[in-house]
Design a protein around this motif. Structure first.
Motif, PDB file in Angstrom:
ATOM      1  N   SER A   1      32.795  32.114  35.411  1.00 32.60           N
ATOM      2  CA  SER A   1      33.314  30.770  35.669  1.00 32.60           C
ATOM      3  C   SER A   1      34.739  30.585  35.176  1.00 32.60           C
ATOM      4  O   SER A   1      35.383  29.577  35.481  1.00 32.60           O
ATOM      5  CB  SER A   1      32.417  29.721  35.011  1.00 32.60           C
ATOM      6  OG  SER A   1      32.312  29.957  33.623  1.00 32.60           O
TER       7      SER A   1
ATOM      8  N   ASP B   1      31.511  36.975  39.277  1.00 34.60           N
ATOM      9  CA  ASP B   1      30.882  35.644  39.298  1.00 34.60           C
ATOM     10  C   ASP B   1      31.031  34.879  37.987  1.00 34.60           C
ATOM     11  O   ASP B   1      30.193  34.029  37.659  1.00 34.60           O
ATOM     12  CB  ASP B   1      29.386  35.748  39.663  1.00 34.60           C
ATOM     13  CG  ASP B   1      29.170  36.279  41.069  1.00 34.60           C
ATOM     14  OD1 ASP B   1      30.006  35.976  41.938  1.00 34.60           O
ATOM     15  OD2 ASP B   1      28.185  37.003  41.283  1.00 34.60           O
TER      16      ASP B   1
ATOM     17  N   LEU C   1      38.714  29.107  39.178  1.00 30.94           N
ATOM     18  CA  LEU C   1      38.398  29.594  37.842  1.00 30.94           C
ATOM     19  C   LEU C   1      38.991  28.704  36.757  1.00 30.94           C
ATOM     20  O   LEU C   1      40.086  28.173  36.908  1.00 30.94           O
ATOM     21  CB  LEU C   1      38.930  31.023  37.658  1.00 30.94           C
ATOM     22  CG  LEU C   1      38.242  32.115  38.472  1.00 30.94           C
ATOM     23  CD1 LEU C   1      39.011  33.424  38.346  1.00 30.94           C
ATOM     24  CD2 LEU C   1      36.794  32.307  38.021  1.00 30.94           C
TER      25      LEU C   1
ATOM     26  N   HIS D   1      41.396  29.745  43.122  1.00 30.27           N
ATOM     27  CA  HIS D   1      40.059  30.266  43.408  1.00 30.27           C
ATOM     28  C   HIS D   1      38.988  29.654  42.498  1.00 30.27           C
ATOM     29  O   HIS D   1      37.881  30.192  42.369  1.00 30.27           O
ATOM     30  CB  HIS D   1      40.070  31.794  43.281  1.00 30.27           C
ATOM     31  CG  HIS D   1      40.755  32.471  44.423  1.00 30.27           C
ATOM     32  ND1 HIS D   1      42.136  32.562  44.514  1.00 30.27           N
ATOM     33  CD2 HIS D   1      40.265  33.064  45.548  1.00 30.27           C
ATOM     34  CE1 HIS D   1      42.458  33.193  45.629  1.00 30.27           C
ATOM     35  NE2 HIS D   1      41.351  33.508  46.277  1.00 30.27           N
TER      36      HIS D   1
ATOM     37  N   LEU E   1      36.492  37.431  39.845  1.00 32.20           N
ATOM     38  CA  LEU E   1      35.776  36.658  40.859  1.00 32.20           C
ATOM     39  C   LEU E   1      34.549  37.407  41.359  1.00 32.20           C
ATOM     40  O   LEU E   1      33.483  36.809  41.578  1.00 32.20           O
ATOM     41  CB  LEU E   1      36.715  36.338  42.030  1.00 32.20           C
ATOM     42  CG  LEU E   1      37.823  35.313  41.745  1.00 32.20           C
ATOM     43  CD1 LEU E   1      38.870  35.331  42.854  1.00 32.20           C
ATOM     44  CD2 LEU E   1      37.229  33.913  41.585  1.00 32.20           C
ATOM     45  N   LYS E   2      34.658  38.721  41.511  1.00 32.24           N
ATOM     46  CA  LYS E   2      33.519  39.525  41.958  1.00 32.24           C
ATOM     47  C   LYS E   2      32.418  39.590  40.900  1.00 32.24           C
ATOM     48  O   LYS E   2      31.264  39.883  41.221  1.00 32.24           O
ATOM     49  CB  LYS E   2      33.993  40.935  42.308  1.00 32.24           C
ATOM     50  CG  LYS E   2      34.826  41.006  43.579  1.00 32.24           C
ATOM     51  CD  LYS E   2      35.348  42.417  43.830  1.00 32.24           C
ATOM     52  CE  LYS E   2      36.243  42.455  45.065  1.00 32.24           C
ATOM     53  NZ  LYS E   2      36.843  43.805  45.293  1.00 32.24           N
TER      54      LYS E   2
ATOM     55  N   ALA F   1      44.425  32.273  40.160  1.00 34.58           N
ATOM     56  CA  ALA F   1      43.109  32.061  39.547  1.00 34.58           C
ATOM     57  C   ALA F   1      42.641  30.618  39.732  1.00 34.58           C
ATOM     58  O   ALA F   1      41.469  30.362  40.049  1.00 34.58           O
ATOM     59  CB  ALA F   1      43.162  32.408  38.062  1.00 34.58           C
TER      60      ALA F   1
ATOM     61  N   VAL G   1      42.232  39.197  38.643  1.00 40.33           N
ATOM     62  CA  VAL G   1      41.565  37.946  39.012  1.00 40.33           C
ATOM     63  C   VAL G   1      40.493  38.227  40.059  1.00 40.33           C
ATOM     64  O   VAL G   1      39.369  37.701  39.979  1.00 40.33           O
ATOM     65  CB  VAL G   1      42.581  36.910  39.544  1.00 40.33           C
ATOM     66  CG1 VAL G   1      41.853  35.658  40.047  1.00 40.33           C
ATOM     67  CG2 VAL G   1      43.584  36.544  38.451  1.00 40.33           C
ATOM     68  N   ASP G   2      40.810  39.055  41.022  1.00 42.38           N
ATOM     69  CA  ASP G   2      39.839  39.403  42.062  1.00 42.38           C
ATOM     70  C   ASP G   2      38.598  40.065  41.464  1.00 42.38           C
ATOM     71  O   ASP G   2      37.459  39.777  41.874  1.00 42.38           O
ATOM     72  CB  ASP G   2      40.474  40.344  43.095  1.00 42.38           C
ATOM     73  CG  ASP G   2      41.460  39.626  44.016  1.00 42.38           C
ATOM     74  OD1 ASP G   2      41.323  38.392  44.188  1.00 42.38           O
ATOM     75  OD2 ASP G   2      42.372  40.291  44.549  1.00 42.38           O
TER      76      ASP G   2
END
Length: 408
Positions: free
Chosen positions: A116, A114, A156, A154, A111-112, A151, A107-108
């Protein structure tokens, strides 16, 4: 008069639209097209997309109107990570998503990038958890809850991707889904090994809708040649999103083909997508070129032979109808999907109509007797060659048969 099954661009079976058939279906007004060419498509053995390849295909997918692009799995390689990040930063209309395991670190990474949203996979049958993953059931469920909740925290969009769903024990499958139900945005049913029939998929979707309150998506594999049929069956039973790949490329025998799925939804069921039909052929050829995976000539929609006619009988039909009602002998016109017109081939199975048609295009006059002589030589040449004739080979035969005006 135009009907859903008959227009100037297509002519399919009216039985698709009779009330007795339609009342059994639970069709959405519009189907979400989730393309996974850049992830599951690339999982085809021996296939590698480089970063620039992925970017070109993603832009083409967006131009074609797909709703979501599954750009890859960041954990696979640094180049995949960078490709996904670059695609996500293109400002595409399509939602860009990453594929992830039910792990916080995946998940991290997403996120990095970018993106959606994420497609989060978890085994959903007891046997695959036990034998393939070698986990306990408790471990599988706890990992799903922890990662999917993370997720969502954050921001998503999460589609919960249930690996081996179609071989799962229904009670256990329900237990898995209900554990994460409040965190997921949609549930993806994966026929991971392509082992369902359309009838079974329909039953499964109906059972799931008894307790699943989020949208249901279908991800079908093609091991028995049923990926598109199973996708259509799932949509007709209440699923609202179809996972597809361009040209049906993918793991083992591939996935549901984007072009076949979209066209079948529109023409056979009257269900719309946001995909521009006229872009289908161009998109198919781009992926074929970049992937190096040549499509079989008989492939539906985009195969080389889809609009070629060699049979003399069918050629007779085509010549008779092409200017007044072309869909009488083809299910849809090639321009609908961005292809050129029907092509008549000169070969072993040809008849007089094809010879006369080619002579007319070349501006050559021939008597009825000469036409038959040419046809005989065409067949002989095709049999020797084991294939159709080129224009050059045809002209050579014509020159050997047709008399000049001074000789007549």
């Amino acid at each position: 008069m135009s009907h859903p099954w008959f227009t100037d661009k297509w002519f399919v079976s009216p039985f698709n639209y009779v009330d007795e058939v339609r009342k059994q279906l639970k069709l959405p007004e519009r189907v979400i097209i989730h393309d996974t060419t850049l992830r599951d498509g690339e999982q085809q053995p021996g296939l590698v997309f480089r970063k620039d390849d992925k970017l070109k295909i993603a832009i083409a997918l967006d131009e074609a109107g797909v709703d979501r692009i599954e750009a890859g799995m960041p954990a696979v390689s640094l180049e995949d990570f960078e490709a996904i990040k670059e695609i996500a930063r293109q400002g595409l209309r399509a939602k860009v998503m990453a594929f992830a395991r039910c792990l916080k670190r995946d998940v991290d990474m997403a996120l990095k990038c970018d993106v959606s949203g994420v497609v989060m996979e978890l085994p959903s049958s007891r046997h695959i958890i036990q034998y393939a993953y070698r986990w306990t059931e408790e471990k599988a469920i706890s990992r799903a809850v922890e990662a999917i909740e993370y997720a969502k925290q954050h921001g998503l969009y999460v589609t919960f991707f249930t690996v081996d769903a179609t071989r799962a024990e229904l009670e256990f499958f329900r237990e898995v889904v209900e554990a994460v139900h409040k965190y997921m945005d949609s549930l993806t049913i994966a026929d991971t090994f392509g082992v369902c029939t359309p009838y079974a998929i329909s039953y499964f979707i109906r059972k799931l809708k008894e307790f699943v309150k989020t949208p249901i998506e279908i991800h079908a594999h093609n091991d028995f040649g049923l990926a598109v049929a199973n996708t259509i069956a799932a949509i007709a039973s209440g699923a609202t999103a179809a996972h597809v790949t361009v040209n049906g490329i993918g793991e083992r025998c591939g996935n549901a083909s984007l072009e076949e799925t979209v066209l079948a939804l529109k023409l056979l069921l009257g269900v719309n997508t946001n995909v521009k039909l006229e872009k289908l052929y161009e998109l198919s050829k781009l992926v074929e070129k970049i992937s190096g995976v040549k499509m079989p000539p008989q492939k539906p929609v985009t195969g080389d032979n889809a609009f070629r006619i060699e049979s003399g009988i069918i050629a007779d039909w085509w010549v008779a109808v092409r200017d007044v009602r072309p869909v009488e002998v083809i299910p849809y016109v090639p321009t609908l999907i961005g292809r050129k017109d029907v092509e008549l081939l000169l070969g072993k199975k040809s008849g007089k109509s094809t010879v006369i048609d080619r002579l007319k295009k070349l501006g050559i006059e021939a008597s009825a007797e000469e036409v038959m002589q040419i046809l005989t030589k065409v067949k002989e040449k095709s049999i020797m060659k084991k294939g159709p004739l080129t224009d050059e080979e045809f002209i050579e035969i014509v020159k050997s048969v047709v008399k000049t005006k001074s000789e007549r």
